[in-house]
Design a protein around this motif. Structure first.
Motif, short mmCIF file in Angstrom:
data_model
loop_
_atom_site.label_atom_id
_atom_site.label_comp_id
_atom_site.label_asym_id
_atom_site.label_seq_id
_atom_site.Cartn_x
_atom_site.Cartn_y
_atom_site.Cartn_z
N ILE A 61 -9.44 -15.38 2.96
CA ILE A 61 -8.51 -15.24 4.09
C ILE A 61 -8.36 -13.75 4.34
O ILE A 61 -8.01 -13.00 3.42
CB ILE A 61 -7.15 -15.88 3.80
CG1 ILE A 61 -7.32 -17.31 3.24
CG2 ILE A 61 -6.27 -15.88 5.05
CD1 ILE A 61 -6.01 -18.01 2.86
N ILE A 62 -8.69 -13.33 5.55
CA ILE A 62 -8.71 -11.88 5.83
C ILE A 62 -7.94 -11.57 7.12
O ILE A 62 -7.63 -12.44 7.91
CB ILE A 62 -10.16 -11.36 5.94
CG1 ILE A 62 -10.93 -12.10 7.04
CG2 ILE A 62 -10.89 -11.49 4.61
CD1 ILE A 62 -12.29 -11.49 7.34
N GLU A 63 -7.66 -10.26 7.29
CA GLU A 63 -6.89 -9.80 8.46
C GLU A 63 -7.73 -9.79 9.74
O GLU A 63 -8.95 -9.73 9.69
CB GLU A 63 -6.39 -8.38 8.20
CG GLU A 63 -5.30 -8.29 7.14
CD GLU A 63 -4.73 -6.89 7.04
OE1 GLU A 63 -5.52 -5.93 6.86
OE2 GLU A 63 -3.49 -6.75 7.14
N ASN A 99 -3.94 -12.85 10.57
CA ASN A 99 -2.74 -12.23 9.99
C ASN A 99 -1.62 -13.25 9.78
O ASN A 99 -0.81 -13.10 8.87
CB ASN A 99 -2.22 -11.13 10.92
CG ASN A 99 -3.18 -9.97 11.03
OD1 ASN A 99 -4.18 -9.92 10.33
ND2 ASN A 99 -2.87 -9.02 11.89
N GLU A 100 -1.58 -14.29 10.64
CA GLU A 100 -0.48 -15.25 10.56
C GLU A 100 -0.54 -16.09 9.29
O GLU A 100 0.47 -16.62 8.83
CB GLU A 100 -0.44 -16.14 11.82
CG GLU A 100 -1.55 -17.19 11.94
CD GLU A 100 -2.89 -16.67 12.43
OE1 GLU A 100 -3.15 -15.45 12.32
OE2 GLU A 100 -3.69 -17.50 12.91
N ILE A 101 -1.73 -16.22 8.71
CA ILE A 101 -1.86 -16.95 7.44
C ILE A 101 -1.47 -16.00 6.30
O ILE A 101 -0.74 -16.36 5.38
CB ILE A 101 -3.30 -17.46 7.22
CG1 ILE A 101 -3.86 -18.18 8.46
CG2 ILE A 101 -3.39 -18.33 5.97
CD1 ILE A 101 -3.25 -19.51 8.77
N LEU A 102 -1.94 -14.74 6.38
CA LEU A 102 -1.66 -13.77 5.32
C LEU A 102 -0.19 -13.38 5.26
O LEU A 102 0.30 -12.98 4.21
CB LEU A 102 -2.51 -12.51 5.54
CG LEU A 102 -4.00 -12.67 5.27
CD1 LEU A 102 -4.75 -11.43 5.74
CD2 LEU A 102 -4.27 -12.91 3.79
N SER A 103 0.51 -13.46 6.39
CA SER A 103 1.94 -13.10 6.37
C SER A 103 2.78 -14.27 5.87
O SER A 103 3.97 -14.12 5.63
CB SER A 103 2.40 -12.71 7.77
OG SER A 103 2.47 -13.86 8.61
N GLY A 104 2.18 -15.45 5.77
CA GLY A 104 2.93 -16.63 5.35
C GLY A 104 3.63 -17.31 6.52
O GLY A 104 4.31 -18.31 6.35
N ARG A 105 3.44 -16.79 7.72
CA ARG A 105 4.09 -17.40 8.90
C ARG A 105 3.52 -18.79 9.16
O ARG A 105 4.24 -19.72 9.49
CB ARG A 105 3.84 -16.50 10.12
CG ARG A 105 4.46 -17.04 11.38
CD ARG A 105 4.08 -16.25 12.61
NE ARG A 105 4.67 -16.90 13.75
CZ ARG A 105 4.11 -17.89 14.43
NH1 ARG A 105 2.92 -18.32 14.08
NH2 ARG A 105 4.74 -18.47 15.43
N GLN A 116 1.10 -21.99 7.77
CA GLN A 116 0.47 -22.65 6.64
C GLN A 116 -0.93 -23.10 7.06
O GLN A 116 -1.06 -23.92 7.98
CB GLN A 116 1.32 -23.85 6.21
CG GLN A 116 0.66 -24.79 5.21
CD GLN A 116 0.43 -24.14 3.86
OE1 GLN A 116 1.36 -23.66 3.23
NE2 GLN A 116 -0.81 -24.11 3.40
N ASP A 117 -1.96 -22.57 6.43
CA ASP A 117 -3.31 -23.01 6.75
C ASP A 117 -3.52 -24.47 6.35
O ASP A 117 -3.12 -24.87 5.25
CB ASP A 117 -4.35 -22.15 6.01
CG ASP A 117 -5.73 -22.76 6.15
OD1 ASP A 117 -6.32 -22.62 7.22
OD2 ASP A 117 -6.20 -23.43 5.20
#
Lengths: 251, 251
Positions: A48-50, A17-23, A25-26
């Motif tokens: 990229i999934i939850e 979730n931290e990648i999907l929220s933009g928090r 950076q992968d």
């Protein structure tokens, strides 16, 4: 490392979730892609999934037969949101619980009395998994069929890659040549397309750049065949010269 | 901007061999995710795929009905490897050719005699598309049904986002609170899971960090409900205090 003559492909599933929220950076995708590329494995898709069991199970089932290797990153830590191991077990209908070798590794890694519940959870892995050793922080990743499960913390992931090399059978290495030219894409689009049409086994990418006030285009030529890259480069340089465009850099 | 009470979701499709090869580090996903989050739209899935027509068509068809909005990045420039517009037209069975408004914009943007074939190609867009204006470099993006097609160059993409706001109907904004604590994840895994179990509408993420020699854990609490975040924070702080763990930062 073993090699095959076939094209070898991979997909990466980033779980977080931290990648999907933009928090966060992968940066694991670019590392893994380059690392795999060096082994002759081409990353063809990334998802990229939850951190949701159904999303992980569905995603694994959708992609597992389409690629030679699947790499997952993230979700193998000690907290409630780390559900990769359990979800992979579910996707493959394997039992999930303490994996003896993983348990032994973690028990030795943590000092007496420090092997608490959270840490024990990291020994819960699908029962038939092969471990991926972790030289940085103890907790192993694991392999089930063609799925390689790695952690999300980039420094730990990197440290585990080295030990994985002998588990991957790569194909021919994808070679790459870059020519940076002082022009804009539209000026060279037509002759570049002609060159691409002459080389079906070469992939030519064109990427505009803006660096220290200069604009330009990076032409990236990729192929497993050295000679093809050489011939393609020759044709590109020929029209670049004809158009009086400056070559800034070649590498 | 219009608002709805429903949960609003999005997927991002990154189109580009340069991301999959590891040559280029994607930064559009984190920008778009944060930007959408502010509009009350939650990014639920990202796919990174090759510059291959079949991959784009299949991907769009697979995801388009699962999310309220789909954003694509990349592949709308003037060179042969820019095939997003054509592929989107194919996915929706629309004709692909010069889009009058896009053509007029580009014809005005480029000086007389500079509107060459490469530039003209950027006016080729599915025929029923609505344009997304580009204040940086002329060439527009476009919208077809729920698909928003944006360029891959991050600075240009960002400059186009502002004009898009009124095209998106967002839901409630996802609020976020972060508590950085001086501990390791396994020390707090059990009580943190208990708190998560008390709040089904709150998403608690736990992320280890290593910063300037310090290790710690970022606890991220996300919800559309301010009160839920407040109550959840209270319970987390309560067990943190009981365990004599230092709170480094709250934000």
């Amino acid at each position: 490392m073993k090699k095959t003559k076939k094209k070898v492909t991979a997909a990466i599933i980033v779980i977080g979730n931290e990648i999907l929220s933009g928090r966060t950076q992968d940066i694991n995708v670019s590392f893994l892609s380059r690392w795999l590329n060096n082994l002759g494995v081409r990353v063809v898709e990334v998802r990229i999934i939850e951190d949701v069991e159904k999303s992980i199970v569905d995603c694994v089932n959708e992609v597992k037969d389409n690629f030679d290797y699947i790499f997952t990153t993230g979700g193998i830590g000690p907290t409630h949101d780390d559900i990769t191991s359990k979800s992979i077990a579910k996707a493959f209908n394997l039992s999930y619980g303490y994996h003896k070798e993983a348990y032994d590794i973690l028990e030795k890694y943590y000092k007496l009395g420090k092997f608490n519940n959270g840490r024990k959870k990291m020994a819960k892995i699908p029962n038939k998994a092969t471990l991926i050793y972790n030289p940085s922080s103890g907790a192993p990743g694991f392999i089930v069929n063609n799925i390689f499960c790695l952690p999300g913390v980039p420094s730990i992931l990197k440290s585990m890659a080295e030990g994985l090399k002998n588990k991957i059978i790569g194909g021919k290495k994808i070679l790459s040549k870059t020519i940076n030219v002082s022009t804009v894409e539209s000026e060279i689009a037509d002759p570049l397309e002609d060159v691409q049409n002459n080389f079906s086994n070469v992939e030519i990418g064109s990427y505009p750049f803006f660096r220290s006030g200069k604009i330009g285009v990076s032409l990236v030529i990729r192929s497993t065949e050295k000679n093809q890259i050489k011939d393609c480069t020759k044709q590109i340089k020929s029209f670049i010269r004809q158009k009086n465009i400056k070559i800034e850099e070649e590498k």
